[in-house]
Motif scaffolding. Structure first.
Motif, PDB file in Angstrom:
ATOM      1  N   THR A 117     -27.444   9.038 -11.326  1.00  0.00           N
ATOM      2  CA  THR A 117     -28.535   9.482 -12.192  1.00  0.00           C
ATOM      3  C   THR A 117     -28.383   8.914 -13.594  1.00  0.00           C
ATOM      4  O   THR A 117     -29.341   8.381 -14.176  1.00  0.00           O
ATOM      5  N   ILE A 118     -27.183   8.998 -14.123  1.00  0.00           N
ATOM      6  CA  ILE A 118     -26.928   8.496 -15.482  1.00  0.00           C
ATOM      7  C   ILE A 118     -27.155   6.985 -15.530  1.00  0.00           C
ATOM      8  O   ILE A 118     -27.791   6.467 -16.454  1.00  0.00           O
ATOM      9  N   ARG A 119     -26.653   6.267 -14.536  1.00  0.00           N
ATOM     10  CA  ARG A 119     -26.832   4.820 -14.480  1.00  0.00           C
ATOM     11  C   ARG A 119     -28.325   4.452 -14.431  1.00  0.00           C
ATOM     12  O   ARG A 119     -28.779   3.543 -15.122  1.00  0.00           O
ATOM     13  N   HIS A 120     -29.069   5.190 -13.629  1.00  0.00           N
ATOM     14  CA  HIS A 120     -30.515   4.951 -13.529  1.00  0.00           C
ATOM     15  C   HIS A 120     -31.201   5.173 -14.877  1.00  0.00           C
ATOM     16  O   HIS A 120     -32.035   4.353 -15.301  1.00  0.00           O
ATOM     17  N   LEU A 121     -30.865   6.255 -15.525  1.00  0.00           N
ATOM     18  CA  LEU A 121     -31.476   6.547 -16.824  1.00  0.00           C
ATOM     19  C   LEU A 121     -31.136   5.470 -17.846  1.00  0.00           C
ATOM     20  O   LEU A 121     -32.003   5.037 -18.617  1.00  0.00           O
ATOM     21  N   LEU A 122     -29.885   5.018 -17.843  1.00  0.00           N
ATOM     22  CA  LEU A 122     -29.482   3.957 -18.763  1.00  0.00           C
ATOM     23  C   LEU A 122     -30.235   2.662 -18.465  1.00  0.00           C
ATOM     24  O   LEU A 122     -30.707   1.981 -19.389  1.00  0.00           O
ATOM     25  N   ASP A 123     -30.333   2.316 -17.179  1.00  0.00           N
ATOM     26  CA  ASP A 123     -31.053   1.097 -16.786  1.00  0.00           C
ATOM     27  C   ASP A 123     -32.516   1.134 -17.211  1.00  0.00           C
ATOM     28  O   ASP A 123     -33.095   0.101 -17.526  1.00  0.00           O
ATOM     29  N   GLN A 124     -33.092   2.329 -17.213  1.00  0.00           N
ATOM     30  CA  GLN A 124     -34.492   2.488 -17.599  1.00  0.00           C
ATOM     31  C   GLN A 124     -34.666   2.655 -19.104  1.00  0.00           C
ATOM     32  O   GLN A 124     -35.794   2.738 -19.587  1.00  0.00           O
ATOM     33  N   GLY A 125     -33.559   2.723 -19.828  1.00  0.00           N
ATOM     34  CA  GLY A 125     -33.634   2.901 -21.275  1.00  0.00           C
ATOM     35  C   GLY A 125     -34.072   4.288 -21.681  1.00  0.00           C
ATOM     36  O   GLY A 125     -34.617   4.475 -22.766  1.00  0.00           O
ATOM     37  N   LEU A 126     -33.817   5.253 -20.809  1.00  0.00           N
ATOM     38  CA  LEU A 126     -34.238   6.631 -21.072  1.00  0.00           C
ATOM     39  C   LEU A 126     -33.089   7.448 -21.648  1.00  0.00           C
ATOM     40  O   LEU A 126     -31.922   7.092 -21.506  1.00  0.00           O
ATOM     41  N   SER A 127     -33.440   8.543 -22.261  1.00  0.00           N
ATOM     42  CA  SER A 127     -32.419   9.426 -22.813  1.00  0.00           C
ATOM     43  C   SER A 127     -31.791  10.257 -21.694  1.00  0.00           C
ATOM     44  O   SER A 127     -32.387  10.463 -20.636  1.00  0.00           O
ATOM     45  N   ILE A 128     -30.578  10.699 -21.956  1.00  0.00           N
ATOM     46  CA  ILE A 128     -29.836  11.526 -21.005  1.00  0.00           C
ATOM     47  C   ILE A 128     -29.659  12.893 -21.654  1.00  0.00           C
ATOM     48  O   ILE A 128     -29.105  12.999 -22.756  1.00  0.00           O
ATOM     49  N   HIS A 129     -30.128  13.912 -20.968  1.00  0.00           N
ATOM     50  CA  HIS A 129     -30.014  15.267 -21.513  1.00  0.00           C
ATOM     51  C   HIS A 129     -28.541  15.644 -21.613  1.00  0.00           C
ATOM     52  O   HIS A 129     -27.742  15.345 -20.728  1.00  0.00           O
ATOM     53  N   VAL A 130     -28.202  16.313 -22.682  1.00  0.00           N
ATOM     54  CA  VAL A 130     -26.811  16.691 -22.933  1.00  0.00           C
ATOM     55  C   VAL A 130     -26.243  17.552 -21.798  1.00  0.00           C
ATOM     56  O   VAL A 130     -25.056  17.462 -21.481  1.00  0.00           O
ATOM     57  N   ASP A 131     -27.066  18.351 -21.152  1.00  0.00           N
ATOM     58  CA  ASP A 131     -26.578  19.181 -20.049  1.00  0.00           C
ATOM     59  C   ASP A 131     -26.154  18.337 -18.846  1.00  0.00           C
ATOM     60  O   ASP A 131     -25.302  18.747 -18.068  1.00  0.00           O
ATOM     61  N   THR A 132     -26.737  17.145 -18.700  1.00  0.00           N
ATOM     62  CA  THR A 132     -26.312  16.244 -17.635  1.00  0.00           C
ATOM     63  C   THR A 132     -24.882  15.785 -17.891  1.00  0.00           C
ATOM     64  O   THR A 132     -24.047  15.784 -16.982  1.00  0.00           O
ATOM     65  N   ILE A 133     -24.602  15.413 -19.106  1.00  0.00           N
ATOM     66  CA  ILE A 133     -23.242  14.980 -19.471  1.00  0.00           C
ATOM     67  C   ILE A 133     -22.271  16.146 -19.354  1.00  0.00           C
ATOM     68  O   ILE A 133     -21.172  16.000 -18.822  1.00  0.00           O
ATOM     69  N   ARG A 134     -22.685  17.298 -19.834  1.00  0.00           N
ATOM     70  CA  ARG A 134     -21.814  18.482 -19.748  1.00  0.00           C
ATOM     71  C   ARG A 134     -21.509  18.844 -18.297  1.00  0.00           C
ATOM     72  O   ARG A 134     -20.382  19.213 -17.964  1.00  0.00           O
ATOM     73  N   GLY A 135     -22.527  18.758 -17.444  1.00  0.00           N
ATOM     74  CA  GLY A 135     -22.318  19.071 -16.031  1.00  0.00           C
ATOM     75  C   GLY A 135     -21.324  18.122 -15.396  1.00  0.00           C
ATOM     76  O   GLY A 135     -20.412  18.548 -14.680  1.00  0.00           O
ATOM     77  N   ARG A 136     -21.487  16.826 -15.650  1.00  0.00           N
ATOM     78  CA  ARG A 136     -20.558  15.831 -15.101  1.00  0.00           C
ATOM     79  C   ARG A 136     -19.149  16.078 -15.621  1.00  0.00           C
ATOM     80  O   ARG A 136     -18.178  16.070 -14.866  1.00  0.00           O
TER      81      ARG A 136
END
Length: 52
Positions: A23-42
């Motif tokens: 999910t994070i890789r996809h968001l980065l590839d699309q140039g989109l922001s990553i919600h902080v809760d995604t990082i916290r969850g990982r």
């Protein structure tokens, strides 16, 4: 998807981390922001794995 499902039967935490990574890789590839809760969850799953 089948590979992720098979991994989940062997090691659920590893499967969750792989899903987060995808999910994070996809968001980065699309140039989109990553919600902080995604990082916290990982990070939470990673820390849980290192505690065992």
């Amino acid at each position: 998807m089948e590979e992720l499902r098979a991994l989940a039967f062997k090691d659920l935490n590893a499967a969750v981390i792989r899903a987060y990574d995808g999910t994070i890789r996809h968001l980065l590839d699309q140039g989109l922001s990553i919600h902080v809760d995604t990082i916290r969850g990982r990070n939470s799953v990673l820390l849980e794995r290192s505690d065992t």
